[in-house]
Design a protein around this motif. Structure first.
Motif, PDB file in Angstrom:
ATOM      1  N   LEU A  12       0.818  -1.214   0.000  1.00 37.22           N
ATOM      2  CA  LEU A  12       0.000   0.000   0.000  1.00 37.22           C
ATOM      3  C   LEU A  12       0.855   1.269   0.000  1.00 37.22           C
ATOM      4  O   LEU A  12       0.330   2.352  -0.260  1.00 37.22           O
ATOM      5  N   ARG A  13       2.132   1.115   0.291  1.00 37.74           N
ATOM      6  CA  ARG A  13       3.003   2.295   0.277  1.00 37.74           C
ATOM      7  C   ARG A  13       3.713   2.475  -1.064  1.00 37.74           C
ATOM      8  O   ARG A  13       4.461   3.440  -1.246  1.00 37.74           O
ATOM      9  N   LEU A  14       3.483   1.576  -2.010  1.00 32.65           N
ATOM     10  CA  LEU A  14       4.095   1.710  -3.325  1.00 32.65           C
ATOM     11  C   LEU A  14       3.550   2.927  -4.053  1.00 32.65           C
ATOM     12  O   LEU A  14       2.392   3.318  -3.878  1.00 32.65           O
ATOM     13  N   ARG A  15       4.371   3.542  -4.902  1.00 29.81           N
ATOM     14  CA  ARG A  15       3.908   4.651  -5.723  1.00 29.81           C
ATOM     15  C   ARG A  15       3.075   4.112  -6.879  1.00 29.81           C
ATOM     16  O   ARG A  15       3.006   2.904  -7.131  1.00 29.81           O
ATOM     17  N   MET A  16       2.432   5.002  -7.595  1.00 30.00           N
ATOM     18  CA  MET A  16       1.407   4.607  -8.557  1.00 30.00           C
ATOM     19  C   MET A  16       1.891   3.586  -9.584  1.00 30.00           C
ATOM     20  O   MET A  16       1.250   2.547  -9.802  1.00 30.00           O
ATOM     21  N   ARG A  17       3.014   3.841 -10.238  1.00 25.98           N
ATOM     22  CA  ARG A  17       3.468   2.922 -11.278  1.00 25.98           C
ATOM     23  C   ARG A  17       3.822   1.553 -10.688  1.00 25.98           C
ATOM     24  O   ARG A  17       3.443   0.511 -11.242  1.00 25.98           O
ATOM     25  N   ALA A  18       4.523   1.551  -9.562  1.00 26.72           N
ATOM     26  CA  ALA A  18       4.904   0.282  -8.935  1.00 26.72           C
ATOM     27  C   ALA A  18       3.670  -0.467  -8.432  1.00 26.72           C
ATOM     28  O   ALA A  18       3.592  -1.705  -8.537  1.00 26.72           O
ATOM     29  N   LEU A  19       2.700   0.258  -7.883  1.00 29.52           N
ATOM     30  CA  LEU A  19       1.479  -0.377  -7.395  1.00 29.52           C
ATOM     31  C   LEU A  19       0.664  -0.946  -8.555  1.00 29.52           C
ATOM     32  O   LEU A  19       0.097  -2.040  -8.453  1.00 29.52           O
ATOM     33  N   THR A  20       0.636  -0.218  -9.660  1.00 26.68           N
ATOM     34  CA  THR A  20      -0.059  -0.725 -10.848  1.00 26.68           C
ATOM     35  C   THR A  20       0.609  -1.999 -11.351  1.00 26.68           C
ATOM     36  O   THR A  20      -0.066  -2.981 -11.685  1.00 26.68           O
ATOM     37  N   GLU A  21       1.931  -1.997 -11.384  1.00 29.95           N
ATOM     38  CA  GLU A  21       2.645  -3.183 -11.853  1.00 29.95           C
ATOM     39  C   GLU A  21       2.406  -4.372 -10.921  1.00 29.95           C
ATOM     40  O   GLU A  21       2.220  -5.517 -11.376  1.00 29.95           O
TER      41      GLU A  21
END
Length: 327
Positions: free
Chosen positions: A225-234
């Motif tokens: 949940l702390r990942l940034r948008m691109r990493a969370l999307t991936e």
């Protein structure tokens, strides 16, 4: 391409003013008031789809007289059937004599409990089936669809699939639709951080809610949940879709690259040249497509188009006019 007549006063011309005011608490009060003022009957509906999928929405019809049409409304990512623009557009359509179905995508609004699997933007099949169920339930009225942002992308994809799906869709209206998701992601990453942070916050909250409801299926750690948008999307793409890469995922729901040239139903698109989220350059290529009528405004931000200090908007008037005033 047509130039839009939308011309807000100088104090409202900034793209960030438009975008932020659009989702502000002040406009939420206006949206609730406008919908209450529209004489209508409202019913929450759960659509049962194939594979035990359930999607929720709100059906509204004028409380007097026979509706002249039925409009399916689609919200943007991390919005809901009760987003300001959804309520305001529904109020306009109801006042003009149309019935409205405001659909919640999976995991939007208060619908997280209805399905175990996570929402993602390539879940077009269930939205097509939801539209089919709406058309079958109320076949007596001509059906159109309107969407905002990601909802505009879904609306355009509904238009592309309408004939093959046997969906009796008359028209499509899209406000600031996502055309090329990869370019949209890059624009948010390169632009003012407020928009990326806004979507990150709302998506993280949605995922946390999903984890609480289905802990056995979604046992991811807080670090996710702390990942940034691109990493969370991936992370989501690799674990919860059939796509091998994030680029394949973006390409899966893109409507750029000539796809809209094949639209079998007429589509009206309203776009702002100063949209801070959706790259306006993507729209030049679609302006001459035979089924596309593009209206470009100098101002408006992302799904803003606020006309005056009362916070009434041009976009909801535009949707009602494009879908209903061409009978």
């Amino acid at each position: 391409m047509r130039r839009s007549p939308f011309a807000p006063p100088a104090a409202l011309r900034g793209p960030h003013v438009q975008s932020v005011l659009s989702s502000s608490p002040l406009r939420a009060l206006q949206a609730r008031r406008r919908l209450r003022q529209a004489p209508a009957l409202h019913e929450t509906v759960v659509l049962d789809l194939a594979g035990d999928i359930r999607l929720q929405g709100v059906f509204s019809r004028p409380d007097a007289g026979e509706p002249r049409a039925l409009v399916l409304l689609l919200h943007g990512w991390e919005g809901s059937a009760d987003s300001n623009y959804m309520r305001l557009t529904a109020a306009r359509l109801l006042q003009a004599g149309a019935a409205v179905f405001r659909l919640n995508f999976r995991d939007h609004g208060a619908s997280h409990h209805l399905n175990e699997g996570l929402f993602h933007s390539n879940r077009i099949d269930e939205v097509v089936e939801a539209a089919q169920r709406v058309a079958q339930r109320w076949p007596q009225w001509p059906l159109s669809v309107a969407g905002y942002s990601l909802g505009g992308n879904f609306a355009l994809r509904l238009g592309l699939r309408a004939r093959s799906a046997g969906l009796p869709l008359q028209r499509v209206a899209a406000v600031c639709p996502v055309l090329d998701p990869a370019r949209t992601m890059r624009q948010m990453e390169d632009g003012l951080p407020i928009y990326l942070r806004y979507f990150e916050h709302k998506w993280r909250r949605s995922l946390a809610r999903k984890r609480a409801l289905f802990p056995q299926a979604h046992g991811f750690a807080d670090e996710v949940l702390r990942l940034r948008m691109r990493a969370l999307t991936e992370w989501m793409v690799l674990r919860h879709t059939d796509f091998a890469t994030i680029d394949d995922y973006f390409e899966g729901y893109s409507v750029a690259g000539g796809r809209l040239r094949a639209l079998p139903v007429p589509a009206d698109i309203l776009m702002a040249a100063d949209d801070p989220v959706i790259p306006v350059a993507d729209f030049a290529a679609i302006a001459e497509y035979p089924a596309v009528d593009l209206e470009l405004a100098d101002h408006g931000g992302h799904c803003g188009f606020i006309e005056r200090a009362s916070l009434d908007g041009y976009a909801e008037r535009w949707v009602a006019a494009r879908l209903l005033d061409r009978d």
